[in-house]
Every structure is written in structure tokens, then in C-alpha cells.
Design a protein around this motif. Structure first.
Motif, PDB file in Angstrom:
ATOM      1  N   PHE A  53       0.811  -1.217   0.000  1.00 12.35           N
ATOM      2  CA  PHE A  53       0.000   0.000   0.000  1.00 12.35           C
ATOM      3  C   PHE A  53       0.844   1.266   0.000  1.00 12.35           C
ATOM      4  N   PHE A  54       2.153   1.144   0.229  1.00 11.24           N
ATOM      5  CA  PHE A  54       2.990   2.338   0.271  1.00 11.24           C
ATOM      6  C   PHE A  54       3.043   2.941  -1.133  1.00 11.24           C
ATOM      7  N   ILE A  95       3.783  20.826  -0.235  1.00 16.39           N
ATOM      8  CA  ILE A  95       4.877  19.848  -0.293  1.00 16.39           C
ATOM      9  C   ILE A  95       5.055  19.338  -1.719  1.00 16.39           C
ATOM     10  N   TYR A  96       3.954  19.008  -2.389  1.00 18.00           N
ATOM     11  CA  TYR A  96       4.046  18.526  -3.771  1.00 18.00           C
ATOM     12  C   TYR A  96       4.579  19.619  -4.691  1.00 18.00           C
ATOM     13  N   TRP A  97       4.185  20.853  -4.437  1.00 18.25           N
ATOM     14  CA  TRP A  97       4.669  21.966  -5.265  1.00 18.25           C
ATOM     15  C   TRP A  97       6.181  22.143  -5.088  1.00 18.25           C
ATOM     16  N   ALA A  98       6.647  21.976  -3.854  1.00 16.92           N
ATOM     17  CA  ALA A  98       8.066  22.210  -3.576  1.00 16.92           C
ATOM     18  C   ALA A  98       8.944  21.018  -3.930  1.00 16.92           C
ATOM     19  N   PHE A  99       8.442  19.800  -3.709  1.00 14.15           N
ATOM     20  CA  PHE A  99       9.297  18.615  -3.837  1.00 14.15           C
ATOM     21  C   PHE A  99       8.815  17.616  -4.886  1.00 14.15           C
ATOM     22  N   ASP A 101       5.634  15.181  -6.754  1.00 10.50           N
ATOM     23  CA  ASP A 101       4.519  14.355  -6.280  1.00 10.50           C
ATOM     24  C   ASP A 101       4.973  12.981  -5.785  1.00 10.50           C
ATOM     25  N   GLY A 102       6.216  12.871  -5.330  1.00 11.44           N
ATOM     26  CA  GLY A 102       6.715  11.594  -4.826  1.00 11.44           C
ATOM     27  C   GLY A 102       6.051  11.184  -3.527  1.00 11.44           C
ATOM     28  N   ASN A 103       6.322   9.940  -3.111  1.00  7.53           N
ATOM     29  CA  ASN A 103       5.679   9.386  -1.921  1.00  7.53           C
ATOM     30  C   ASN A 103       6.406   9.731  -0.626  1.00  7.53           C
TER      31      ASN A 103
END
Length: 747
Positions: A53-54, A95-99, A101-103
Motif C-alpha cells: 500500500f505504500f 509539499i508537492y509543489w516544492a518537492f 509528487d513523490g511518496n
């Protein structure tokens, strides 16, 4: 207003205990607690990445990820007012904007926040009691096994815990220092927490009561501090409310889910744990659509989000009025669940993830079973300082009532756990002090309270194995999607061992076994599936298919006919039934069903070729011919049918079926439709030419077909054509020899 004597004594005790060492030493304990917490969480995060599920979020986590990605892209996510508190998706969006869309990025941020939460627990312990309580509470929070689990999930609870701990820290400071700006900051913290999860607003009356208790004789301070608190709340919540009114065209304070959630926990079918409106799909978006549709159908017209919420509030209160005893029993049941040591899962089963993929949790023994009884003792002991510690025990009581009023799950209870840890640490230190001074009567009383709390915590809600089974099943499905067939099947088998009545898992496992040719086991799954869900379309279809594969043709026909009663316009059902009927010799009926399937969906034209192949293998050449001819009536220019029928008419061992001249015409038509670029069509033409005595032409056509097959990478077909070329060569030589003998007869 001065506190009473007991409060004065306790305050002096706390003040003396809060004397900090000089210099950098005051930061040692917070730093050590932070580093221990971070190490535990980093190890957990590293280990849990092996979980299927990760990075494969489901339910609420998937919803938050979708919303966060929309925020990062600057897009609107949902129409109308906010469905849930928007703060966490906003954080994810940043967070997605800065880094990207990783997990990992959001989870790393969350374990840092979780580690800071442990420091805040330490500070609250120091503020409310003494340093040793803070140290014990801080390390307990750092090693409490459930925190790392939630900090590695895309759920709002870690942020909520942080904001609530900040709020309580500010309130404890404000109550001791009498500064208006501390009350203002407390109001801001409360408002921000409400934007994350509005349920914190149930704590507002407790804060208001505490203000009155502290300053009822100093009305100017009471009004001033109360106004500061209110202003802080208003400036943080009002923008969200205004946005809901202007953009969402609805009067919603923060989010619109309160009514639905209240009904989920208060209806005749409520089990006190499940987060699903009875009778709606157990999936996020389909469930929302179904619950909205139900409210609108009851009203007879479209409803705004606030009106849908009001409808479900009305339904819940109707349950209280109609069945007061059942409603009261339901509330008591949920109260028991709240104090149970069992962590009720919601998004996915907690034990499945931690037990299979996070070995570190085995070395983190501190759990709710320990914290709850000691926390209850600490709460009772803190009542003697009710005027200085009301924010702590008042938070526990009010938050508990808020959770019990809806439904109880681990992530909704979790914000109370840090405060229970502080109270449990206080109780532990108190017990140590009583042992040192040998106050045996106090120790006996405490033991009775802890034992009673332990018995309450020992309760396990019913049906908990179902959630674990569902997680095994969901993991199995994910693994199958990733191509890990053996591992996926193993998880599905485990899921069915724990709880067999799972239609989704039965279907997934049955389909997997069917695809691997294990038709007997697949049949068992599909039979159980259609018993559980008699109208399951795929179950009925697949049951008929695996029965047919095992030559249980009569049972297959029955299964397909049952399915067609429920789904008369299903093309696949008609096509499959047609194939089985033809196999049993009911060719006319079978062709009629097959024709219905093709009429509904022309992709099933291929069934004509597949059925004809099976019939030819059974040497039922006449029936194969009829099937192919019926197929050509439906699709006169389909190359596959033209080629198949041409070869059958040209090479069939049954003389009554052979028709070389028609075979030649069909092959020529196939070549025409494919512009002579299909090796199979040229192969059929060569066979038809040979069948009509045109052996030299057949050899030339076959040479062209073999070359084309090689060029297209179909080496197997090329070898087959080359073998037939030798036959054409021999036939051509024999024909030439016969013609030579005719031209030169013997004297």
C-alpha cells in the motif's frame, strides 16, 4: 483571581520543579527526545516502504493525495463548499509543489512533525506538572508505536495532534502569565486546528469555562482575554467560511461532513466503528455519490452540501426519538470502544501494516492498554487542580465526547493519546512518590482505579478480523496488479482464511486462478461469490466460463442463462452462451445467441473464429463451417473469418465440406481486403490454389507468404508455410509428370 490553597501548593510545587539548569542544558532533554522520536520514525518509514500500500493510497489517503495534487497544480478540486477541513490538503499541496509528487516527501515532513509532537508533550508535562513528568511523557510519546504508523500515512491526524498540542501549550502559558497576546495566539491555534478538523470546536466551551473560572471576579480581564481568544478564532476560520459562501455558494463554517458522519455513528445499523452510510458502496467517491443521492431523492430535488448535512442530522435525531434505548446502548458501546486498547482501523488495517512490514513496532511495547488506565488515574488525580489543569482533562473529556458522538476509530481517538500520556506520566510519578513514602492506602486506591481502567481497556470490539482480512485481500489485489502473482495469491488466500465472505476478494482470487488455468479452484470461488451476491455480473460470467472450461457444459449454460436474466444486454454473456450451446450441438440456438452478442458489441466477432477452431479440433467440420459462414454474414470483410473458412473449404478432410472453388474466392477476397500484406491471407490463397490444381501458382504465392512472415517476425508461420511449399513442389512435379505422360503415351 487567586487560586485556592490546593492550587497554590500545587503551583509552588510545579514552579520549583520548573527551575531549569543554566545555559544549554535546558535544551538537552527536548533535543534528546526529538532525536529518539525521529530515529524511531525514520526506521519505521524505511521498513514500511515494503508494504504494497505504500505509494498506493486508498480511501481517505487517496482523497487527500488527489486534493493535494490539485492544490499544487493551482486547480479547483471539488465544487461547492469544502467537503473536509482544507488545511491538510493545502499542506500536501505545498509539499508537492516544492518537492514533486513523490511518496516520501510528505511522509518525511510528517515524521518531523511527529517528532516535534513528542517535544510538545514534554513541554506540556513540564508546564502542567514537573520536569520528570515531562521527560517521562516525552520519551513515552517518542516510543508509542501508533504514532509512526499514522505519521507515515497521508492522513490529517498528525497535523491535528501537532496543532492541538500547540493550542494546549499556549493555553497553559496564557493561564499562568495573564497576557492578552497569549490568549490571541491560543485563539489562532484553535482556529487553525478547526480548519484542519472542525471537531476541535467542541473544546471551545471548556476553554470558555476555564476563562470564567480564572477571571470571574476580574470582569475586564475576562472580557479582554475572551475577546482576544475569539478574535484569534475568527480571523483564522472566517476566510474559510467566506470562501464557502462566495465560491461554494453555501453557508458552511468549515466543512460539510458533520451531518453524514453523525448519522453514520447513530443509526439502527451502526456498529460504532464503520465509517460508511449503511447501504452505500464501501468506496470513497461512489460512497459520497450514493449518500448524496439518497438525501436528494428523499427531498425530491437537488440539495446543497449544508442541506445534505442537515438531512442526515435529522435522520440521526429521528433514530434517537424512535429508538431511545437502542440509541443510548449504541452510545455506551462507542464509549467502551473509545477506552478499548484495540486500535480500530479505518483507512486500512493497522495490524496488517505494522505486523507484516514494520518489525520495529514489536520493540515498542507502550500502547493504549498501558496509557489508558494510568491516564485515567492521572486525570482523577489532576481534578484537585481543576482550575489550573482544566485544559488538559477538559480536552480529554470533551474530545472523547466528540468522538463517541460520531464513531470510534484509532485515528479519531489519537489526538487524546498525547494528553493521556502526560496524565499517565504524572500518575506514574505520583505512584513512585507514594511508594517512597509508603502511603499504602493511596497505592491500593490507585491500584483499584488502574485495574478498573485495565478491564475497560481489555475489551475488543466484535468483527475486528474482517478489517484485517480486507487488508490482506486489498494487498493481494495490489500485488496482482503489480504482476506479483504468487505473492498476491498468497495474500488473497490468507484473506479468505480469516474471513471468507468477501465478494471482492473471492472475485479477485477466482479470476487469478482462472487466468492460471486452475479452473477447479476458480469455480469454488465463483460459486461462493454468487451465493453472497447473486447479482454479481462478473461472478456469474466467470462461473459459466470456468464450468465450460471443465466441460461442465450443462451447468455453464445454466449459469449464463441466470446471468442473462439479470443482465439481458450483456454482449459477453450472449457470446459465451452461444459458444457453449454450439459445443453441446445446439448450433442454431448458439448462433442466435452469438449473433445477439455481436449485435450488442462487434468485438465478439472473434468468437466465431475461436468457436470454429474448437469445433475443428473435435472434427465437427460441418458445424465449424456453419459458424464461420454465420460470422461472415455479420462481418463480410473480416480477414480472419475469410482466411479460416477458405482454409477449411480448401483442406478439410471431410469431402462433404470441401469446396475448392469457393475456397479460392474467399482467399482472394482476404488478400484484397489486406492488400496482400497479410502472410496468413497469402497462405490461405496458396492452399486454395493448390486445392484447385494451381500448384505452381500456389508455390509462388507461398514463397511470397513465407518471405512476408519472416519480415514481420512470425517465424513459426514462416516455417509452416515452408513445409507446405515442399508439398506444393511435390504436387507440381507430380502434375508435371502426369501431363508429360499424357503428352507422350507409351507405344
Amino acid at each position: 483571581m487567586n487560586p485556592n490553597a490546593a492550587d497554590n501548593a500545587a503551583a509552588q510545587e510545579c514552579k520549583s520543579s520548573l527551575q531549569t539548569p543554566p545555559g544549554v542544558m535546558r535544551f538537552v532533554w527536548p533535543l534528546v527526545i526529538f532525536l529518539v522520536a525521529l530515529a524511531v520514525r525514520a526506521i519505521y518509514l524505511f521498513q514500511v516502504q515494503s508494504c504494497p500500500f505504500f505509494g498506493h493510497e486508498i480511501m481517505d489517503a487517496a482523497f487527500h493525495r488527489e486534493w493535494g495534487l490539485a492544490v499544487a497544480a493551482g486547480e479547483r478540486f471539488m465544487e461547492g463548499p469544502y467537503f473536509r477541513g482544507p488545511l491538510y490538503p493545502w499542506l500536501l499541496g505545498m509539499i508537492y509543489w516544492a518537492f514533486g509528487d513523490g511518496n516520501l516527501a510528505p511522509r518525511i515532513i510528517q515524521i518531523i512533525i511527529g517528532s516535534l509532537n513528542c517535544v510538545l508533550v514534554y513541554l506540556i508535562g513540564c508546564l502542567a506538572f514537573e520536569r520528570r513528568v515531562g521527560i517521562l511523557a516525552g520519551f513515552a510519546a517518542a516510543t508509542y508505536w501508533l504514532f509512526p504508523y499514522f505519521e507515515s500515512e497521508l492522513l490529517v491526524v498528525t497535523l491535528v495532534v501537532f496543532l492541538d498540542l500547540v493550542l494546549l501549550s499556549l493555553l497553559l502559558h496564557a493561564g499562568r502569565k495573564d497576557r492578552w497576546w497569549l490568549w490571541l495566539l491560543s485563539g489562532i491555534a484553535l482556529g487553525v486546528s478547526a480548519v484542519a478538523r472542525p471537531s476541535i470546536l467542541i473544546f471551545v466551551p471548556v476553554v470558555a469555562l476555564w476563562l470564567v473560572m480564572l477571571y470571574y471576579a476580574q470582569w475586564r480581564r475576562l472580557l479582554g482575554f475572551g475577546a482576544s481568544l475569539a478574535v484569534g478564532m475568527i480571523v483564522t476560520i472566517a476566510p474559510v467560511t467566506i470562501r464557502n459562501a462566495v465560491v461554494g455558494h453555501d453557508r458552511v463554517l468549515v466543512s460539510s461532513t458533520a451531518g453524514v458522519n453523525f448519522f453514520i455513528g447513530n443509526n439502527p445499523q451502526s456498529d460504532g466503528m464503520s465509517a460508511i452510510v449503511p447501504g452505500t458502496p464501501a468506496e470513497f467517491w461512489p460512497g459520497i455519490e450514493a449518500q448524496n443521492q439518497r438525501a436528494e431523492e428523499a427531498a425530491g430535488h437537488p440539495l446543497k452540501a449544508s442541506e445534505i448535512s442537515a438531512y442526515y442530522f435529522d435522520q440521526a435525531f429521528a433514530f434517537f426519538r424512535a429508538q431511545p434505548q437502542a440509541a443510548a446502548a449504541n452510545l455506551l458501546k462507542k464509549l467502551g470502544y473509545f477506552w478499548s486498547h484495540w486500535e480500530v482501523s479505518n483507512n486500512q488495517d493497522i495490524r496488517f501494516v505494522t505486523g507484516n512490514f514494520a518489525p520495529i513496532t514489536r520493540f515498542l511495547p507502550l500502547s493504549f492498554a498501558i496509557v489508558a488506565p494510568l491516564g485515567l488515574l492521572g486525570l482523577l488525580l489532576s481534578l484537585r487542580r481543576s482550575r489550573t489543569l482544566l485544559p488538559l482533562w477538559g480536552f480529554v473529556v470533551s474530545y472523547m465526547l466528540g468522538v463517541v458522538a460520531f464513531f470510534v476509530t484509532a485515528r479519531y481517538r489519537l489526538p487524546v493519546v498525547p494528553i493521556l500520556i502526560v496524565l499517565a506520566a504524572f500518575a506514574t510519578c505520583w505512584i513512585i512518590d507514594q511508594l517512597r513514602t509508603r502511603r499504602w492506602s493511596a497505592i491500593v486506591g490507585a491500584a483499584v482505579i488502574v485495574a478498573a481502567g485495565g478491564l475497560l481497556a481489555a475489551r475488543i470490539p466484535p468483527g475486528v478480523e474482517v478489517g484485517l482480512a480486507q487488508s490482506y485481500g486489498s494487498a493481494g489485489i495490489v500485488l496482482l496488479e503489480q504482476g506479483k502473482i504468487a505473492e498476491g495469491d498468497a495474500y488473497l488466500e490468507k484473506a479468505l482464511q480469516l474471513y471468507e465472505a468477501q465478494p471482492k476478494i473471492l472475485h479477485a482470487y477466482g479470476t487469478s486462478r482462472m487466468q492460471q488455468g486452475d479452473y477447479a479452484r476458480a469455480e469454488q470461488c465463483f460459486r461462493k461469490l454468487v451465493v453472497l451476491e447473486p447479482t454479481h455480473p462478473e461472478g456469474l460470467k466467470h462461473l459459466g466460463f470456468v464450468l465450460a472450461r471443465q466441460s461442465k457444459l450443462a451447468e455453464a449454460i445454466t449459469a449464463f442463462r441466470q446471468a442473462l436474466k439479470l443482465f439481458p444486454d450483456d454482449a459477453k454473456l450472449h457470446a459465451n452462451l452461444g459458444g457453449v450451446l454450439i459445443q453441446t450441438g445446439q448450433v442454431d440456438d448458439g448462433l442466435a445467441e452469438l449473433q445477439r452478442g455481436v449485435t450488442l458489441d462487434d468485438q465478439f466477432i472473434a468468437h466465431y473464429e475461436q468457436i470454429a477452431t474448437g469445433l475443428a479440433q473435435q472434427r465437427r467440420f460441418a458445424d465449424a463451417k456453419r459458424v464461420l459462414e454465420a460470422g461472415l454474414e455479420a462481418a463480410p470483410d473480416r480477414p480472419g473469418l475469410l482466411i479460416w473458412l477458405s482454409k477449411l473449404l480448401g483442406t478439410c478432410p471431410d469431402a462433404s465440406v470441401r469446396d475448392p472453388q469457393r475456397s479460392l474466392k474467399l482467399a482472394e477476397h482476404a488478400c484484397l481486403t489486406t492488400d496482400s500484406r497479410d502472410a496468413n491471407a497469402l497462405d490461405a490463397l496458396a492452399a486454395a490454389q493448390s486445392a484447385t490444381g494451381m500448384h505452381s501458382e500456389a508455390l509462388e504465392t507461398a514463397q511470397h507468404a513465407a518471405l512476408l512472415a519472416q519480415q514481420t517476425g512470425n517465424l513459426q508461420l514462416a516455417r509452416q508455410i515452408q513445409a507446405r511449399m515442399r508439398y506444393y513442389q511435390a504436387q507440381m512435379e507430380a502434375q508435371s509428370s502426369e501431363e508429360s505422360e499424357e503428352d507422350n503415351p507409351a507405344p
